[in-house]
Design an enzyme around this catalytic site. Structure first.
Site, short mmCIF file in Angstrom:
data_model
loop_
_atom_site.label_atom_id
_atom_site.label_comp_id
_atom_site.label_asym_id
_atom_site.label_seq_id
_atom_site.Cartn_x
_atom_site.Cartn_y
_atom_site.Cartn_z
CB CYS A 259 61.56 55.74 81.20
SG CYS A 259 61.66 57.24 80.17
N GLY A 260 59.16 55.24 79.86
CA GLY A 260 57.96 55.31 79.04
C GLY A 260 58.16 56.14 77.79
#
Length: 305
Positions: A259-260
């Site tokens: 993800c981030g």
């Protein structure tokens, strides 16, 4: 953009790692509760909000602090010794039942759940289905004020299972094998579609936008239902999320989540766990995620045309 779903009934039990507000309210004072809220908005202060409003008896699980702060990347996994120290300082024992929630509904609570599981596979740790929004909407009790630290430390056994985590080098090896046609790469990216596609800039400055070659996208927001108090979707709907991106949830090879910054990857990881994918080493989180990957000059990436 999540798939259009047909309503289907499907229930989860504490054995799945998911509990309902009613289950928790009946056990207030008996189970240990953590608010593991993390905000991407720098104007919001999770600890301040926790002091103003929380589930009775909750303690604050600071994802940014229970981390390896020596690394330049956000909230990377702490060492086993440091995790043990943090958890014991909060008076937690490995025999305790632990419930984690966040104020978004389903965002960062699964990161704390994953950490407990990684450091002690027998930890009795559950995610609160619907988090604080559902708890509040159901008019359940709240409290506020400073939380006094426990007077006696707990005793929490740690024995980390690093098959549940991947490093940048391991992910690059996977991509390399994928490009050579040796493997069907299954890296699932939990970022919103625009960031995955590379049509929207990354939240953190200095990162390229786009995704790893061969990776697929299940935005973490698709795992819960915002129209239904952020409850986790039934199993049939979760299975469809994986099927729609051509991922066989029963595949033998591991599924890696990114993800981030390694937080919402745990939401998609949790969804796979709820689909009974429980074999050791079958699911992993790329801890550095795009904060690391998108900041390197040599990492291959693609944008959706």
């Amino acid at each position: 953009s999540c798939t259009k779903f047909v309503r289907a009934m499907s229930s989860y039990t504490p054995a799945d790692g998911l509990v309902d507000p009613e289950w928790l309210q009946q056990r207030l004072g008996k189970v240990r509760i953590f608010d593991a809220t993390l905000h991407l908005d720098p104007k919001r202060n999770a600890l301040k909000e926790f002091t103003e409003k929380r589930i009775p008896g909750a303690q604050f699980f600071d994802i940014d602090a229970i981390a390896d702060c020596q690394l330049k990347l956000p909230h990377m996994l702490p060492t086993p010794t440091y995790f043990k120290q943090c958890i014991e300082n909060m008076g937690i024992n490995d025999t305790d039942e632990i419930v984690v929630y966040d104020t978004h509904g389903l965002f960062s609570a699964t990161r704390a759940w994953w950490m407990f599981r990684l450091f002690n596979k027998n930890a009795k740790v559950y995610v609160l289905n619907g988090g604080l929004p559902r708890w509040e909407n159901e008019k359940r009790p709240l409290e506020s004020g400073e939380v006094k630290p426990p007077t006696t430390p707990g005793h929490f056994y740690v024995n980390p299972d690093y098959s549940m985590v991947r490093t940048l080098d391991q992910v690059l090896d996977l991509i390399d094998d994928f490009k050579k046609g040796k493997t069907d790469l299954t890296v699932i990216d939990a970022r919103p579609k625009g960031r995955f596609d590379g049509t929207v800039p990354e939240a953190r400055p200095g990162l390229t936008s786009g995704h790893m070659p061969g990776s697929r996208n299940i935005p973490f927001t698709c795992v819960s239902n915002p129209d239904k108090n952020f409850e986790v979707r039934p199993r049939e709907e979760l299975a469809k999320l994986f099927k729609d991106i051509d991922v066989d949830i029963n595949r033998k090879e591991p599924i890696v989540f990114s993800c981030g910054s390694g937080t919402t990857a745990c939401v998609d990881y949790f969804a796979a766990h709820l689909l009974n994918r429980r074999a050791p080493g079958s699911l992993a989180v790329y801890d550095g995620s795009w904060a690391e990957y998108g900041g390197k000059s040599y990492t291959p990436y693609e944008k959706t045309k």
